[in-house]
Design a protein around this motif. Structure first.
Motif, PDB file in Angstrom:
ATOM      1  N   GLU A  86       0.853  -1.194   0.000  1.00 40.30           N
ATOM      2  CA  GLU A  86       0.000   0.000   0.000  1.00 40.30           C
ATOM      3  C   GLU A  86       0.893   1.250   0.000  1.00 40.30           C
ATOM      4  O   GLU A  86       1.890   1.324   0.706  1.00 40.30           O
ATOM      5  CB  GLU A  86      -0.878  -0.005   1.258  1.00 40.30           C
ATOM      6  N   GLY A  87       0.501   2.226  -0.781  1.00 38.03           N
ATOM      7  CA  GLY A  87       1.286   3.464  -0.856  1.00 38.03           C
ATOM      8  C   GLY A  87       2.042   3.619  -2.149  1.00 38.03           C
ATOM      9  O   GLY A  87       2.464   4.725  -2.495  1.00 38.03           O
ATOM     10  N   TYR A  90       4.955   6.254  -3.041  1.00 32.54           N
ATOM     11  CA  TYR A  90       5.628   6.686  -1.807  1.00 32.54           C
ATOM     12  C   TYR A  90       6.571   5.594  -1.317  1.00 32.54           C
ATOM     13  O   TYR A  90       7.718   5.875  -0.927  1.00 32.54           O
ATOM     14  CB  TYR A  90       4.617   7.015  -0.700  1.00 32.54           C
ATOM     15  N   ASN A 106       5.944  12.769  -1.912  1.00 30.52           N
ATOM     16  CA  ASN A 106       4.566  12.327  -1.725  1.00 30.52           C
ATOM     17  C   ASN A 106       3.623  13.499  -1.495  1.00 30.52           C
ATOM     18  O   ASN A 106       2.464  13.462  -1.913  1.00 30.52           O
ATOM     19  CB  ASN A 106       4.490  11.360  -0.545  1.00 30.52           C
ATOM     20  N   TYR A 109       2.909  14.796  -4.855  1.00 30.08           N
ATOM     21  CA  TYR A 109       2.054  13.829  -5.543  1.00 30.08           C
ATOM     22  C   TYR A 109       0.609  13.971  -5.084  1.00 30.08           C
ATOM     23  O   TYR A 109      -0.327  13.879  -5.884  1.00 30.08           O
ATOM     24  CB  TYR A 109       2.571  12.417  -5.253  1.00 30.08           C
ATOM     25  N   TRP A 110       0.430  14.226  -3.780  1.00 31.66           N
ATOM     26  CA  TRP A 110      -0.921  14.333  -3.234  1.00 31.66           C
ATOM     27  C   TRP A 110      -1.572  15.681  -3.542  1.00 31.66           C
ATOM     28  O   TRP A 110      -2.715  15.731  -3.997  1.00 31.66           O
ATOM     29  CB  TRP A 110      -0.887  14.124  -1.715  1.00 31.66           C
ATOM     30  N   THR A 231      -1.118   2.530  -5.171  1.00 28.83           N
ATOM     31  CA  THR A 231      -1.340   3.191  -3.887  1.00 28.83           C
ATOM     32  C   THR A 231      -2.303   2.376  -3.036  1.00 28.83           C
ATOM     33  O   THR A 231      -2.346   2.536  -1.815  1.00 28.83           O
ATOM     34  CB  THR A 231      -1.909   4.604  -4.084  1.00 28.83           C
ATOM     35  N   SER A 333      -4.010   9.078  -4.427  1.00 33.34           N
ATOM     36  CA  SER A 333      -3.050   9.954  -3.750  1.00 33.34           C
ATOM     37  C   SER A 333      -3.365  10.101  -2.267  1.00 33.34           C
ATOM     38  O   SER A 333      -2.454  10.256  -1.443  1.00 33.34           O
ATOM     39  CB  SER A 333      -3.014  11.320  -4.432  1.00 33.34           C
ATOM     40  N   ARG A 335      -4.535   7.720  -0.380  1.00 32.90           N
ATOM     41  CA  ARG A 335      -3.988   6.511   0.240  1.00 32.90           C
ATOM     42  C   ARG A 335      -2.473   6.636   0.426  1.00 32.90           C
ATOM     43  O   ARG A 335      -1.928   6.239   1.458  1.00 32.90           O
ATOM     44  CB  ARG A 335      -4.314   5.282  -0.618  1.00 32.90           C
ATOM     45  N   ALA A 336      -1.796   7.188  -0.584  1.00 32.61           N
ATOM     46  CA  ALA A 336      -0.341   7.360  -0.476  1.00 32.61           C
ATOM     47  C   ALA A 336       0.016   8.291   0.678  1.00 32.61           C
ATOM     48  O   ALA A 336       0.970   8.034   1.429  1.00 32.61           O
ATOM     49  CB  ALA A 336       0.223   7.892  -1.792  1.00 32.61           C
ATOM     50  N   SER A 340       2.186   7.433   4.187  1.00 35.92           N
ATOM     51  CA  SER A 340       3.332   8.193   4.698  1.00 35.92           C
ATOM     52  C   SER A 340       3.070   8.627   6.140  1.00 35.92           C
ATOM     53  O   SER A 340       4.012   8.776   6.922  1.00 35.92           O
ATOM     54  CB  SER A 340       3.630   9.400   3.808  1.00 35.92           C
TER      55      SER A 340
END
Length: 508
Positions: A86-87, A90, A106, A109-110, A231, A333, A335-336, A340
């Motif tokens: 998961e992720g 990241y 990240n 990205y988000w 992700t 994003s 979830r990413a 983190s």
């Protein structure tokens, strides 16, 4: 040997990560990933922007498909199958370069996605609505906010719902793309048979450096996203088999779904009449006159009868398409960013998975709030001009997105060297060359986005964006660089907020 989490630096896996990952549910199958990818990669909001550059745009679309799109598919197929945690991006970036790099990358990205949802996508949806359902008249300010806020928060709600429910938005969005772009392409053929098409000589398709500078950022923006399903890696039923399957099939479909409508717009509309915001919508309205309606001498298209009915249906599919684009990117994003949070690269408060929904509800709500803020600020700062709002937010979204790939693309070569023994169900050919070429292309596109024409005639007449003069080049540079720098500092701040989680992992 199966793939598992790779400990970054000297830290172990935080206990928080183990706690939160237990709440995730496996609902993400092979065709779910395929439909998710189609919604991720194929966006109709930028089709007009690409087509506005003329026949040359089609040439660069094909060239970048070969030198950028296909190699990025190969890269992501390996990383997604070998490191399916998961992720996704990241995980790859932080395991390759450390948590600080992962945190900054990240955040970039988000943040792109709530900005994109609240700006470009919501305005595109409003434009489709006003064109087909409001006689082309702008909505009043209260009506504009009512429409766009519903649009944004429906997207957020879809991201909050458990994936077995929320995944139906990407599925519906994928079929909307097939129907909308397929119907448009067929109608262009009928329109051409009845009215003739704009002719192009071979010279019109000739690539130029100025055209490349103008097009490469937005084309790359269209061509990224293969990594997004990862992700939700721990929610996939069989990531190691399904990720390469979905990536390679979606790549071919995506190229066709971009190329055909862009070529159709160029054949139907004069280049000078194509706008970034309304180009695709205007082309739909014009070609659908073959089913009922007419085009006036000044180029204004009016639909009637079956043409009006099909035009309304196309508008609904367009709105569903842009909504599904936003939903898939927010789902991924968010979830990413949550990963983190529980991995020690952001606040632990954000790294919480809902026991009820199996989704990162806190991050989802944060995305909705950021989207709402962007929507309101951009609308007020542009005094309600939809075209200015669209252009301003698209530029910021493209630059922020591309910079985040400066961490993702090199990870292929670095992880091949750092962890060569991890089982790789698929191995990309020439990993170092792929990483170098993709990273160099993204770096070039980013430089040209913030300083158009750099290396030739910075902000010269052939490179300056519409509405800007050479004397405003420093001001333009600041409008691009300052937000990027601020976002990077926020990424460092998020990493600092993750220190208690990292410390707890190191003390175990």
């Amino acid at each position: 040997m199966t793939a598992g989490p790779i400990a970054p630096e000297s830290a172990g896996t935080p206990a928080a990560a183990q706690t939160e990952r237990q709440k995730l549910r496996k609902h993400f199958g092979r065709f779910d990933i395929l439909f998710f990818l189609l919604c991720t990669i194929v966006g109709v909001d930028t089709i007009g922007t690409v087509a506005a550059s003329g026949a040359e745009a089609f040439t660069w679309l094909i060239v970048l498909a070969a030198v950028f799109f296909v190699p990025s598919a190969l890269l992501t197929a390996e990383l997604g199958a070998a490191f399916p945690d998961e992720g996704g991006p990241y995980i790859w970036t932080s395991r390759a370069f450390g948590r600080l790099a992962g945190a900054v990358n990240n955040f970039l990205y988000w943040i792109t996605n709530p900005v994109w949802l609240g700006g470009t996508l919501s305005v595109s949806a409003v434009t489709a609505y006003t064109t087909f359902f409001n006689g082309g008249k702008d909505l009043s300010t209260p009506a504009f906010y009512a429409f766009t806020l519903v649009f944004v928060w429906v997207g957020v709600l879809a991201a909050i719902l458990s994936f077995d429910i929320g995944k139906w938005i990407p599925t519906i969005g994928a079929w909307s793309r097939f129907l909308l772009l397929g119907l448009f392409t067929v109608t262009v053929v009928i329109y051409g048979a009845q009215h003739g098409l704009h002719g192009f000589g071979l010279g019109d398709f000739a690539p130029s450096y100025a055209g490349f500078v103008a097009l490469v950022p937005v084309l790359m923006f269209n061509y990224v996203g293969f990594e997004l399903p990862n992700t939700a890696g721990d929610e996939m039923t069989d990531a190691q088999k399904d990720v390469p399957f979905a990536i390679f099939r979606s790549a071919g479909l995506a190229i066709a779904l971009y190329a055909l409508p862009i070529l159709g717009i160029l054949l139907v509309l004069p280049v000078k009449a194509i706008t970034g915001l309304g180009g695709f919508i205007d082309a739909i309205r014009q070609v659908f006159t073959v089913y009922g309606g007419h085009v006036a001498a000044d180029g204004t298209a009016t639909l009637s009868g079956a043409g009006s009915l099909l035009g309304d249906l196309a508008a609904v599919m367009f709105i569903l398409t842009v909504l599904s684009s936003g939903v898939t990117w927010v789902m991924g994003s968010d979830r990413a960013l949550a990963v983190s949070g529980y991995d020690g690269a952001a606040s632990r408060f954000l790294g919480v998975i809902s026991s009820r929904f199996g989704t990162p509800v806190r991050v989802n709500i944060l995305s909705g709030l950021v989207s709402t803020l962007v929507l309101i600020l951009a609308h007020e700062l542009t005094h309600g001009s939809a075209a200015k709002l669209f252009g301003a937010v698209l530029g910021l979204a493209v630059s922020t997105t591309l910079v985040s790939y400066l961490g993702i693309f090199p990870a292929l070569a670095v992880l091949r060297r750092k962890v060569p023994d991890v089982h790789r169900p698929y191995r990309a050919p020439f990993p170092l060359a792929i990483s170098v070429v993709l990273t160099a292309l993204v770096l070039f596109a980013t430089v040209q986005l913030v300083a158009p024409g750099a290396g030739d005639h910075w902000f010269g007449s052939a490179y300056a964006p519409d509405g800007w003069t050479h004397g405003e080049r420093v001001r333009y540079l600041l409008t691009e660089v300052v937000p990027l720098a601020a976002f990077m500092l926020f990424g460092v701040l998020f990493w600092a907020l993750g220190k208690p989680t990292r410390d707890a992992a190191n003390s175990r």
